[in-house]
Design a protein around this motif. Structure first.
Motif, PDB file in Angstrom:
ATOM      1  N   ALA A 134       4.817  -5.571  15.120  1.00 10.45           N
ATOM      2  CA  ALA A 134       5.642  -6.896  15.022  1.00 10.45           C
ATOM      3  C   ALA A 134       6.543  -7.018  16.023  1.00 10.45           C
ATOM      4  O   ALA A 134       6.464  -8.170  16.647  1.00 10.45           O
ATOM      5  N   LYS A 135       6.984  -5.917  16.739  1.00 11.70           N
ATOM      6  CA  LYS A 135       7.801  -6.057  17.660  1.00 11.70           C
ATOM      7  C   LYS A 135       7.238  -6.554  18.902  1.00 11.70           C
ATOM      8  O   LYS A 135       7.415  -7.427  19.900  1.00 11.70           O
ATOM      9  N   ARG A 136       5.885  -5.891  19.306  1.00 12.47           N
ATOM     10  CA  ARG A 136       5.002  -6.238  20.409  1.00 12.47           C
ATOM     11  C   ARG A 136       4.698  -7.406  20.379  1.00 12.47           C
ATOM     12  O   ARG A 136       4.712  -8.275  21.369  1.00 12.47           O
ATOM     13  N   LEU A 137       4.427  -8.223  19.162  1.00 12.07           N
ATOM     14  CA  LEU A 137       3.781  -9.512  18.950  1.00 12.07           C
ATOM     15  C   LEU A 137       4.920 -10.530  18.811  1.00 12.07           C
ATOM     16  O   LEU A 137       4.831 -11.624  18.650  1.00 12.07           O
ATOM     17  N   GLY A 138       6.161 -10.237  18.643  1.00 12.89           N
ATOM     18  CA  GLY A 138       7.141 -10.902  18.468  1.00 12.89           C
ATOM     19  C   GLY A 138       7.109 -11.734  17.004  1.00 12.89           C
ATOM     20  O   GLY A 138       7.814 -12.951  16.982  1.00 12.89           O
ATOM     21  N   LEU A 139       6.640 -11.046  16.109  1.00 18.48           N
ATOM     22  CA  LEU A 139       6.701 -11.542  14.827  1.00 18.48           C
ATOM     23  C   LEU A 139       7.629 -10.781  13.827  1.00 18.48           C
ATOM     24  O   LEU A 139       8.037  -9.751  14.010  1.00 18.48           O
ATOM     25  N   SER A 140       7.905 -11.547  12.649  1.00 18.27           N
ATOM     26  CA  SER A 140       8.960 -11.041  11.694  1.00 18.27           C
ATOM     27  C   SER A 140       8.220 -10.182  10.762  1.00 18.27           C
ATOM     28  O   SER A 140       7.173 -10.251  10.317  1.00 18.27           O
ATOM     29  N   ILE A 141       8.979  -9.193  10.482  1.00 14.35           N
ATOM     30  CA  ILE A 141       8.618  -8.037   9.412  1.00 14.35           C
ATOM     31  C   ILE A 141       9.938  -7.753   8.854  1.00 14.35           C
ATOM     32  O   ILE A 141      10.856  -7.534   9.286  1.00 14.35           O
ATOM     33  N   LYS A 142       9.788  -7.670   7.301  1.00 11.79           N
ATOM     34  CA  LYS A 142      11.077  -7.652   6.583  1.00 11.79           C
ATOM     35  C   LYS A 142      10.752  -6.466   5.630  1.00 11.79           C
ATOM     36  O   LYS A 142       9.776  -6.028   5.001  1.00 11.79           O
ATOM     37  N   LYS A 143      11.521  -5.234   5.817  1.00  9.17           N
ATOM     38  CA  LYS A 143      11.667  -4.055   5.216  1.00  9.17           C
ATOM     39  C   LYS A 143      12.085  -4.206   3.818  1.00  9.17           C
ATOM     40  O   LYS A 143      13.316  -3.892   3.465  1.00  9.17           O
ATOM     41  N   THR A 144      11.371  -4.823   2.914  1.00 11.63           N
ATOM     42  CA  THR A 144      11.901  -5.362   1.333  1.00 11.63           C
ATOM     43  C   THR A 144      11.781  -3.984   0.463  1.00 11.63           C
ATOM     44  O   THR A 144      12.488  -3.862  -0.594  1.00 11.63           O
ATOM     45  N   GLY A 145      10.983  -3.232   0.647  1.00  2.53           N
ATOM     46  CA  GLY A 145      10.616  -1.992  -0.366  1.00  2.53           C
ATOM     47  C   GLY A 145       9.883  -2.563  -1.424  1.00  2.53           C
ATOM     48  O   GLY A 145       9.716  -3.587  -1.497  1.00  2.53           O
ATOM     49  N   GLY A 176       1.594  11.712   2.242  1.00  4.07           N
ATOM     50  CA  GLY A 176       2.459  11.590   3.574  1.00  4.07           C
ATOM     51  C   GLY A 176       3.176  10.575   3.367  1.00  4.07           C
ATOM     52  O   GLY A 176       3.813  10.144   4.603  1.00  4.07           O
ATOM     53  N   VAL A 177       3.526   9.872   2.218  1.00  8.28           N
ATOM     54  CA  VAL A 177       4.501   8.895   2.286  1.00  8.28           C
ATOM     55  C   VAL A 177       5.867   9.358   2.119  1.00  8.28           C
ATOM     56  O   VAL A 177       6.204  10.198   0.884  1.00  8.28           O
ATOM     57  N   ASP A 178       6.737   8.785   2.717  1.00  5.65           N
ATOM     58  CA  ASP A 178       8.261   9.248   2.920  1.00  5.65           C
ATOM     59  C   ASP A 178       8.985   8.133   2.112  1.00  5.65           C
ATOM     60  O   ASP A 178       8.502   7.069   1.786  1.00  5.65           O
ATOM     61  N   GLY A 179      10.065   8.414   1.602  1.00  9.99           N
ATOM     62  CA  GLY A 179      11.030   7.568   1.019  1.00  9.99           C
ATOM     63  C   GLY A 179      10.610   6.951  -0.462  1.00  9.99           C
ATOM     64  O   GLY A 179      10.699   5.678  -0.666  1.00  9.99           O
ATOM     65  N   LEU A 180      10.177   8.030  -1.160  1.00  6.06           N
ATOM     66  CA  LEU A 180       9.893   7.472  -2.551  1.00  6.06           C
ATOM     67  C   LEU A 180      10.811   8.044  -3.812  1.00  6.06           C
ATOM     68  O   LEU A 180      11.395   9.205  -3.488  1.00  6.06           O
ATOM     69  N   HIS A 181      11.327   7.179  -4.396  1.00 13.81           N
ATOM     70  CA  HIS A 181      12.316   7.252  -5.442  1.00 13.81           C
ATOM     71  C   HIS A 181      11.761   7.158  -6.825  1.00 13.81           C
ATOM     72  O   HIS A 181      11.610   5.967  -7.036  1.00 13.81           O
ATOM     73  N   LEU A 196       9.214   3.537  -9.681  1.00 13.20           N
ATOM     74  CA  LEU A 196       8.839   4.020  -8.492  1.00 13.20           C
ATOM     75  C   LEU A 196       9.126   3.249  -7.336  1.00 13.20           C
ATOM     76  O   LEU A 196       8.527   2.134  -7.215  1.00 13.20           O
ATOM     77  N   PHE A 197      10.390   3.512  -6.231  1.00 14.11           N
ATOM     78  CA  PHE A 197      10.700   2.873  -5.424  1.00 14.11           C
ATOM     79  C   PHE A 197      10.210   3.288  -4.114  1.00 14.11           C
ATOM     80  O   PHE A 197      10.421   4.558  -4.007  1.00 14.11           O
ATOM     81  N   ALA A 198       9.514   2.590  -3.555  1.00 17.01           N
ATOM     82  CA  ALA A 198       9.114   2.940  -2.062  1.00 17.01           C
ATOM     83  C   ALA A 198       9.733   2.268  -0.995  1.00 17.01           C
ATOM     84  O   ALA A 198       9.755   0.926  -0.948  1.00 17.01           O
ATOM     85  N   GLU A 199      10.629   2.970  -0.226  1.00 17.51           N
ATOM     86  CA  GLU A 199      11.564   2.316   0.823  1.00 17.51           C
ATOM     87  C   GLU A 199      10.663   1.587   1.937  1.00 17.51           C
ATOM     88  O   GLU A 199      10.957   0.730   2.234  1.00 17.51           O
ATOM     89  N   ASN A 200       9.395   2.448   2.314  1.00 22.65           N
ATOM     90  CA  ASN A 200       8.797   1.860   3.382  1.00 22.65           C
ATOM     91  C   ASN A 200       7.737   0.802   3.040  1.00 22.65           C
ATOM     92  O   ASN A 200       6.607   1.127   3.604  1.00 22.65           O
ATOM     93  N   ALA A 201       8.247  -0.129   2.513  1.00 24.66           N
ATOM     94  CA  ALA A 201       7.177  -1.109   2.234  1.00 24.66           C
ATOM     95  C   ALA A 201       7.783  -2.441   2.799  1.00 24.66           C
ATOM     96  O   ALA A 201       8.737  -2.746   3.121  1.00 24.66           O
ATOM     97  N   TYR A 202       6.842  -3.320   3.570  1.00 22.85           N
ATOM     98  CA  TYR A 202       7.040  -4.520   4.110  1.00 22.85           C
ATOM     99  C   TYR A 202       6.421  -5.591   3.892  1.00 22.85           C
ATOM    100  O   TYR A 202       5.445  -5.637   3.060  1.00 22.85           O
TER     101      TYR A 202
END
Lengths: 406, 476
Positions: free
Chosen positions: B84-95, B117-122, B144-150
């Motif tokens: 996203a950063k390289r392409l200049g696009l938005s990405i939102k870490k909404t979980g 190997g998924v981190d940030g699960l609660h 089940l909450f996954a932090e690292n979803a966009y």
């Protein structure tokens, strides 16, 4: 940052009328219009039938708009800003953008006259594919009358709203074949005169209690499956395929109030809740025209909007003097009434309303505490027509009920 | 139609199918300095499954451990913020929340996520869950909450990857409907009946059309299953309905009906999952299924605020993605069955394919595309600066989304040619709002015609044959 007494947002028939009356009442007034000229949707309504009530002559939409543009020009108190778009309204400050940049206007009062938008295919959950050739009647009208281009050759029109009926005739005159106009309800939503002059005169079939089941076609519309429906809108009988390249939707208008988060919205009309001064629940913010509720005739828009403009000017210059506030209740066979609130005091409160179903030879009355405050006799009233009743404010001493007798 | 190619067009790699997967591979190959061309029968990139999906980058706990789906989803998820950063696009870490009352199943998912190997699960319940998702149906007890979803815009990623490939020397040929593929010696010749493109390698990433292309190549055919997913898009007025993606517990048919914010500020609800042919239509059954499932999770959802309904097709082959070297035909890569989590996995699929091709998966720094800039996202001073330089930025064309003529002209002036109204819609959001182009369609058509030097009659909605205007009015 600019300052003015009244800002009118929207330069269609409602905005022009409101601005003229605001200026005549002594208020420095700015009209903001996003198109290049004043006139709004009138500019694409090249058919006649406008102005019969207000000018006592039959005009086309652009002619009606022209007459009002000339009246606007005469008012020294009016500044017109065209090709200008409002991005934000906060309190009584309006943020605008145009080719000169972004600016703010601080006003003593605001009149909202942004009109309505058409309901879309998504709003009615039109099923099937989503090819080219599905458009709203207003889109088709703009394409035909402003751009001089035809959206299709074999056309099915869904909905009997006035713009759809007008476009059935317009496209027929341009050599397209309108195969049918479908109306899901038992009654048409357009004016009687349009049913006669636009459909019957051209032998265009009007299929009542019929709707589109599914749109077919991957790239361009290839046809529609249509079906009859019962009173609860369930499909009945066999569906039938109608070959066509275009589907035009005339399924109603919605006041453009989506971004109005500063005033209460009337869930029946989708317009803002107003009182008899046409003031919304936001102090000093007034509303009129199709933005307030969808009208039948532009002449009614003009009359209503003049009141809104005059009241806005009063507010900005002196502050409206209002008496005690009471509710307006829609009673027997009344679909809705505007305003939602009236006040006691001086002058006249105008109640504009629509009937739920056809009425013939009946009295319609305004009642408060068992006393009839106003009434009128209706020979033949249709739900599509807007009705008006005037009530003298000095008679108002409690909530008022509007109803069809018996 | 203009001629797309020259007879001498010869590439090392041709990618057939310009979806998110094809475009990810295209950009990766071009940035690696390879001679590459991407072709598609459509007139724009990303017009298939890439434009009609949930727009989510999944965390990766759902896929069965050891599968390509699991491996590439988890890797793709880690890659997306940088993409996203390289392409200049938005990405939102909404979980993302998976909600339900079967605690055991949620615990199973949690364990599976850890294995993947998924981190940030609660695992959440009670007041903690209520505080995070107050709009959730109170009868639902666990999540089940996954932090690292966009959330991302899947079509903007596709478009920008294609553009990035072009600025790095790749070629995109659209409207090229391959009819024949022949091999002489080491060289494939792909023809659409008019033009020919020659290549040493073919990467078949043609999604729902995989088997047709495989047939022409003589590579493996798979049993494709098409699953139609129908969606509602709700008005931006509803944007605060949910802060994160909310799923029910997954079933065999898929991840179920989800409710999610989109990266552009709408609410997306869907998909249904019906076995079907590959026609993207909406149906009363599909939509009413979506509506009832979503209302079960989020009772306050207001479907009266629907501004768009659409449906997309996901192509399924068995239980996993197919990404492999063809055994039948040398120098062909088969990519089939990229259903969910295909979007999430796309950048990782590109690397996986580079590896299959025997190329270095470490892609050197390359030329960047000019980012798309939405005027509405800029501060007032910056907007005024732009308008002063080009007054067209102050001329609003799409009133629902507040898009200026300047932004539309910009979108028409990029490395990839745009000839369709939907192409402009995807790039600028013109016509994407509540009136669905009611007020801006004519102007958009005019701008497309002018910039491409074609007539108004030639402007299409999306594909060939989807022309919007059929003729002029009668001459007076």
């Amino acid at each position: 940052m600019r300052q003015t007494d009244v800002v009118v947002i929207g330069g269609g028939p409602a905005g022009m009328a409101a601005a003229i009356e605001s200026a005549r009442n002594g208020a420095k007034t700015i009209i903001i219009e996003r198109n290049e000229v004043l006139g709004g949707i009138l500019m694409q309504c090249i058919h006649n039938g406008f102005g019969l009530a207000y000018f006592k002559e039959e005009l086309t939409g652009p002619e009606y708009a022209y007459k009002f543009r000339e009246l606007v020009k005469k008012e020294k108190n009016i500044t017109v800003m065209t090709s200008t778009f409002v991005t934000k309204i906060k309190g009584k400050t309006v943020t605008i953008v145009n080719s000169s940049g972004i600016d703010e206007i601080e006003a003593g009062a605001i009149v909202l006259a942004m009109g309505a938008r058409e309901r879309t295919a998504a709003n009615i959950l039109l099923q099937g594919t989503r090819p080219a050739g599905v458009l709203t009647a207003g889109q088709a009208q703009k394409m035909t009358n402003i751009d001089g281009k035809l959206p299709g050759k074999n056309i099915v029109i869904l909905g009997s709203g006035d713009i759809g009926l007008i476009m059935a005739r317009r496209l027929t005159l341009e050599g397209a074949r309108v195969k049918a106009v479908l109306e899901i309800n038992k009654t048409t939503s357009g004016l009687k005169r349009n049913i006669v002059q636009c459909l019957e005169d051209f032998k265009i079939p009007l299929l009542m209690q019929t709707t589109i089941v599914e749109v077919v076609g991957e790239n361009r519309v290839e046809g529609v499956y249509i079906s009859a429906v019962d009173d609860n809108y369930n499909f009945v009988g066999e569906k039938k395929f109608v070959k066509c390249d275009t589907v035009i939707l005339s399924v109603g208008l919605i006041p453009e109030t989506d971004l109005v988060d500063f005033a209460d919205i009337n869930t029946r009309t989708n317009g803002p809740v107003v009182d008899d001064f046409m003031e919304t629940s936001a102090k000093g913010v007034f509303a009129c025209g199709n933005f307030l509720h969808v009208h039948d005739l532009v002449d009614n828009v003009t009359l209503e909007s003049m009141d809104a403009g005059a009241n806005a000017a009063d507010f900005a210059l002196a502050g409206c003097k209002k008496g005690k506030k009471f509710c307006v209740i829609a009673g027997n066979n009344i679909s809705y009434a505007n305003p939602s609130f009236v006040h006691s005091g001086d002058g006249i409160a105008k109640i504009r309303f629509r009937l739920k179903s056809n009425v013939s030879k009946k009295w319609i009355r305004v009642v408060s505490k068992d006393e009839v405050l106003a009434k009128k006799f209706v020979m033949a009233g249709l739900p599509g027509e807007m009705q008006t009743l005037e009530v003298s404010r000095e008679k108002i001493k409690g909530d008022i009920l509007l109803e069809v007798e018996g | 139609m203009m001629k797309n190619t020259n007879n001498n067009d010869m590439f090392d790699y041709v990618i057939v199918g310009a979806g998110i997967v094809g475009s990810s591979i295209f950009s990766a190959l071009a940035r690696s300095g390879k001679s590459v061309c991407m072709i598609d029968k459509a007139l724009d990139v990303g017009t298939g499954a890439a434009k009609a999906n949930s727009g989510l980058v999944h965390a990766g706990f759902d896929a069965k451990p050891g599968t390509l789906k699991a491996k590439l989803n988890v890797l793709g998820n880690k890659m997306y913020p940088l993409e996203a950063k390289r392409l200049g696009l938005s990405i939102k870490k909404t979980g993302a929340y998976v909600v339900g009352n079967d605690k055991e199943k949620l615990e199973e998912l949690l364990a599976r996520g850890k294995t993947n190997g998924v981190d940030g699960l609660h695992l959440l319940s009670g007041s903690e869950l209520k505080a995070k998702l107050p709009m959730l149906n109170p009868e639902i007890k666990y999540a089940l909450f996954a932090e690292n979803a966009y959330v991302i815009s899947p079509y903007m990623f596709t478009i920008c990857l294609a553009e990035e490939g072009i600025v790095n020397g790749g070629r995109v040929v659209l409207g090229f409907d391959a009819k024949r593929i022949k091999k002489h010696g080491d060289i494939f010749t792909i023809s659409d009946g008019f033009d020919e493109i020659k290549t040493k390698y073919i990467i078949n990433s043609s999604g729902a059309g995989y088997n047709e292309i495989a047939n022409m190549i003589g590579s493996e055919i798979y049993e494709l299953e098409f699953r139609r997913g129908e969606y509602f898009v709700l008005d931006s007025t509803e944007k605060n309905l949910v802060p994160s993606t909310v799923f029910p517990l997954p079933s065999k048919a898929g991840k179920g009906v989800l409710v999610t914010p989109t990266v552009d500020g709408n609410i997306l609800v869907g998909p249904s999952s019906q076995l079907s042919d590959d026609i993207t239509k909406t149906t009363a059954e599909g939509l009413s299924f979506v509506r009832s499932q979503a209302s079960n999770m989020i009772p306050s959802i207001n479907f009266k605020k629907t501004i768009r309904i659409f449906s997309g097709i996901r192509t399924v082959v068995g239980d996993d993605f197919v990404i492999e070297k063809s055994r039948e035909m040398p120098n062909v890569i088969n990519i089939a069955g990229i259903c969910s989590p295909g979007l999430s996995a796309a950048p990782a699929i590109a690397l996986y394919v580079l590896n299959l091709l025997g190329l270095d998966t470490k892609i050197p720094a390359a030329k960047k595309i000019k980012p798309y800039v939405a005027l509405s996202s800029l501060p007032v001073s910056k907007k005024n600066e732009l308008i002063a330089r080009n007054p067209l930025y102050g001329k609003i064309v799409c009133k629902c989304e507040g898009i200026s003529e300047g932004e539309i002209v910009d979108a028409l002036s990029r490395p990839l040619r745009v000839v369709s109204v939907d192409g402009i819609k995807r790039r600028t959001r013109t016509g994407m709002g509540r009136c669905q182009g009611g007020f801006c369609l004519s102007k958009t058509i005019e701008l497309i015609a002018k910039k491409n030097n074609i007539t108004l009659f030639d402007v299409v909605k999306e594909n060939k044959g989807s022309n919007i205007i059929v003729s002029g009015v009668k001459k007076s």
